[in-house]
Enzyme design. Structure first.
Site, PDB file in Angstrom:
ATOM      1  N   GLU A   1     -11.404   0.642  -3.475  1.00  0.00           N
ATOM      2  CA  GLU A   1     -10.554   1.076  -2.359  1.00  0.00           C
ATOM      3  C   GLU A   1      -9.494   2.043  -2.855  1.00  0.00           C
ATOM      4  O   GLU A   1      -9.442   2.380  -4.031  1.00  0.00           O
ATOM      5  CB  GLU A   1      -9.903  -0.138  -1.686  1.00  0.00           C
ATOM      6  CG  GLU A   1      -9.056  -0.969  -2.625  1.00  0.00           C
ATOM      7  CD  GLU A   1      -8.560  -2.271  -2.011  1.00  0.00           C
ATOM      8  OE1 GLU A   1      -8.437  -2.334  -0.782  1.00  0.00           O
ATOM      9  OE2 GLU A   1      -8.292  -3.214  -2.772  1.00  0.00           O
TER      10      GLU A   1
ATOM     11  N   ASP B   1       0.812  -1.218   0.000  1.00  0.00           N
ATOM     12  CA  ASP B   1       0.000   0.000   0.000  1.00  0.00           C
ATOM     13  C   ASP B   1       0.845   1.267   0.000  1.00  0.00           C
ATOM     14  O   ASP B   1       0.661   2.159   0.840  1.00  0.00           O
ATOM     15  CB  ASP B   1      -0.936   0.008   1.215  1.00  0.00           C
ATOM     16  CG  ASP B   1      -1.781  -1.247   1.320  1.00  0.00           C
ATOM     17  OD1 ASP B   1      -2.216  -1.746   0.272  1.00  0.00           O
ATOM     18  OD2 ASP B   1      -1.998  -1.734   2.443  1.00  0.00           O
TER      19      ASP B   1
END
Length: 501
Positions: free
Chosen positions: A174, A14
C-alpha cells in the site's frame, strides 16, 4: 536540537506532506469523521498547526452509509503550477478521486473521479503530464502498485492502468509515492499491514514506468523487531526535502500502552525521521532503520523549540478545526458558542453505525483529566447527555447525566463489543438536573467520577485495552466526545477542560 515523536499526537494517520516555498503542508486520513482530511502547516517540520480540512461539504464525500473505519482512506497532497491537489479514496464506495484548490486556506473543489481501483492514491506531475497511482489490480489482472496517465482537468485516463511494482513480498502492499531525485525515479510503499509488522520499502528505476529495482536492505524503516519499545507500527511514509537540502520521512506509527502491553488506543499518529542518501543513490532512514521517540539532530536549528499544547477548552479550540463529528451531522442539532455547546438529542445512540448527536476531540496523550458541566431540563422527556470515550459504535465508555421516569441520575456505562453494561448509577435529588462529570485517563485505565463540591465520587473504571485497535479492530483512535440522546431534548455543556499531565 532534540525533538520528540510523535510530532502530531492522536488519531491523525497516513500523513502526506509537500513543501511550497518555505512552508510544509500535511494531510491525514479521517475515515467516517467529518469534516474530512485535516490539513496542517509548519515552518520547521516539528511544530504543526491545523489550518483547515479538504472535505467540508457533503457534495465532496459520501459518508452516510460509511461504517466505522470506512470512508476516507489515505490522502496524498501535492502542489503543481500554483495549485494544490489532494487525492484520496472513499473506500466504502471504492472510489478514487481528487480535489484541488488555489488557496490552501480556502475551500476545495468538487471531487474529480479516476477510473482506477485500489486505495492510497498518489499523483505525480512531470513535464505537463500527470500520473495516477494506487495499490490494487491493473487493467490486465495483475496486482501491485498500479499506474496510469490521466488528464488532470477531468480525471480521464489517457493510458491503461499497469502494475509497475509488486513490492518485496510483504502482505498488504500500500501507500505508493513516486519521487524523481537526481535523475532517478524512487517508488516508496508500505508493506506488512498497519500493525506490528508494518514497514516501509522502496525501489528505484531510470524510467517512470519501471522496471524498478528494490533496495537491497529493505525494509528501509520499521520498528517491527523493537520488542518492548513504546513506538510500534511504523509505516506509510512520505518523503520531503527541507530548505537546506536534507531529506526527511513523515510516517505513521502508534504508541502502545505499556512496555509489554501490546495494545494501542490513541490511534496512529505522525512521526518524523531523517533520511540520508548515500553516494550510490540509495537512501537510509531513521536510526539504523528504526524511528525513535526522541531524536537528536543537527539538521534543525537549535533556535527551534518544540511546543506542545497541554490544555484544551471550548475557549482555546476551534469548532471547525479541532473538533470532529460522525458522518454527515445534522447541523441544526448543534449550537456551538465560544463558551458552551448546546446539543439537540435524537433517538440515534452512540451504539448505531449512523449519525448520533456527537462532537469530539482526538485524545492526544495517555494521562489526562477531562471535566465538563452538563445540564438537562427535560421535564417529562427521557434521555441522556454526557462525556464519552469513543472508539466506535461497539467500543466506547460513557459517563452521562440521565433522565428517566424515576428522576435524574449519573451513570457509568461500558460498551465492549456485544457487552453493554451500566456499571453504576448515582441518583440525584429531584431538582438536580445538572452535574459535573470527570474522567481521569491513564495508560491502562479510565476512571469515572461525579464531582460533588470538592469531592470526586468514583463510579468505576475500565481498562483502555478494550478500546484499543487490537480489540475493536479498525483504523481509528479514541475521541473524547460530547453527546446527547433523546427525542427533541437538548443538553448544555459548559466549562469543558481536558488537561494532559
Amino acid at each position: 536540537m532534540k525533538f520528540n515523536n510523535p510530532v502530531i499526537k492522536g488519531f491523525y494517520p497516513d500523513p502526506s506532506v509537500c513543501k511550497v516555498n518555505d512552508t510544509y503542508y500535511m494531510v491525514c486520513s479521517s475515515f467516517q469523521f467529518f469534516p474530512g482530511v485535516p490539513i496542517f502547516e509548519s515552518k520547521d517540520l516539528i511544530n504543526w498547526a491545523q489550518i483547515g480540512h479538504c472535505l467540508t461539504r457533503k457534495s465532496q464525500i459520501e459518508l452516510e452509509t460509511v461504517g466505522s473505519s470506512g470512508g476516507v482512506f489515505a490522502p496524498t497532497i501535492r502542489h503543481n503550477n500554483g495549485r494544490f491537489y489532494m487525492t484520496t479514496t472513499n473506500d466504502t464506495l471504492r472510489q478514487n478521486f481528487y480535489v484541488w484548490t488555489d488557496d490552501i486556506y480556502g475551500e476545495w473543489s468538487e471531487p474529480v473521479f479516476v477510473d482506477q481501483g485500489g486505495i492510497d492514491p498518489d499523483l505525480y506531475f512531470e513535464d505537463g503530464r500527470t500520473f495516477f497511482m494506487s495499490n490494487g489490480v491493473d487493467d490486465f489482472g495483475k496486482g501491485g502498485i498500479v499506474q496510469c496517465e490521466i488528464e488532470i482537468e477531468t480525471g480521464r485516463k489517457l493510458s491503461p492502468s499497469r502494475s509497475i511494482w509488486a513490492g518485496t513480498g510483504g502482505r498488504y502492499l500500500e501507500s505508493p509515492h513516486m519521487y524523481k531525485i537526481n535523475g532517478l525515479y524512487y517508488l516508496m510503499a508500505a508493506e506488512g499491514g498497519t500493525e506490528y509488522g508494518h514497514m516501509i520499502t522502496y525501489a528505484r528505476s531510470e524510467s517512470l514506468t519501471g522496471p524498478f529495482e528494490p533496495y537491497a536492505h529493505n525494509p528501509v524503516l520499521t520498528n517491527r523487531n523493537l520488542g518492548g519499545y513504546e513506538l510500534q507500527g511504523v509505516g506509510h511514509g512520505d518523503l520531503v526535502q527541507d530548505g537546506a537540502g536534507n531529506w526527511w520521512i513523515f510516517h505513521l506509527g502508534f504508541r502502545q500502552i505499556g512496555r509489554w502491553l501490546t495494545f494501542h488506543h490513541l490511534g496512529r499518529e505522525v512521526f518524523l525521521a531523517p533520511v540520508t542518501f548515500g553516494e550510490d543513490g540509495w537512501f537510509t532512514a531513521g536510526h539504523d532503520g528504526t524511528t525513535l521517540i526522541s531524536i537528536e539532530t543537527d539538521r534543525i536549528p537549535e533556535t527551534v523549540v518544540q511546543r506542545e499544547k497541554k490544555q484544551y477548552t471550548f475557549g482555546n479550540t476551534d469548532w471547525n478545526l479541532d473538533w470532529a463529528r460522525l458522518r454527515h451531522p445534522v447541523e441544526g442539532n448543534y449550537r456551538l458558542d465560544a463558551d458552551k455547546v448546546t446539543l439537540q438529542g435524537t433517538l440515534v445512540t452512540l451504539d448505531a453505525p449512523a449519525t448520533p448527536t456527537f462532537i469530539g476531540l482526538r485524545q492526544r496523550d495517555f494521562d489526562a483529566v477531562i471535566s465538563c458541566d452538563v445540564s438537562l431540563d427535560w421535564s417529562n422527556k427521557e434521555g441522556e447527555a454526557g462525556l464519552t470515550i469513543y472508539m466506535d459504535e461497539n467500543h466506547h465508555y460513557d459517563l452521562a447525566l440521565r433522565k428517566t421516569a424515576a428522576g435524574y441520575q449519573v451513570i457509568e456505562r461500558l460498551n465492549i463489543g456485544d457487552i453493554k453494561s451500566v456499571e453504576r448509577e448515582i441518583a440525584l435529588s429531584d431538582d438536580a438536573h445538572e452535574a459535573t462529570l470527570v474522567i481521569k485517563s491513564e495508560h491502562e485505565r479510565y476512571s469515572f467520577f461525579l464531582r460533588s463540591g470538592s469531592e470526586d465520587i468514583l463510579l468505576g473504571s475500565a481498562q483502555t485495552r478494550y478500546l484499543s485497535s487490537e480489540v475493536a479492530g479498525g483504523f481509528t483512535g479514541v475521541l473524547i466526545g460530547l453527546y446527547a440522546v433523546g427525542e427533541d431534548a437538548s443538553a448544555e455543556f459548559t466549562n469543558f477542560n481536558c488537561e494532559y499531565l
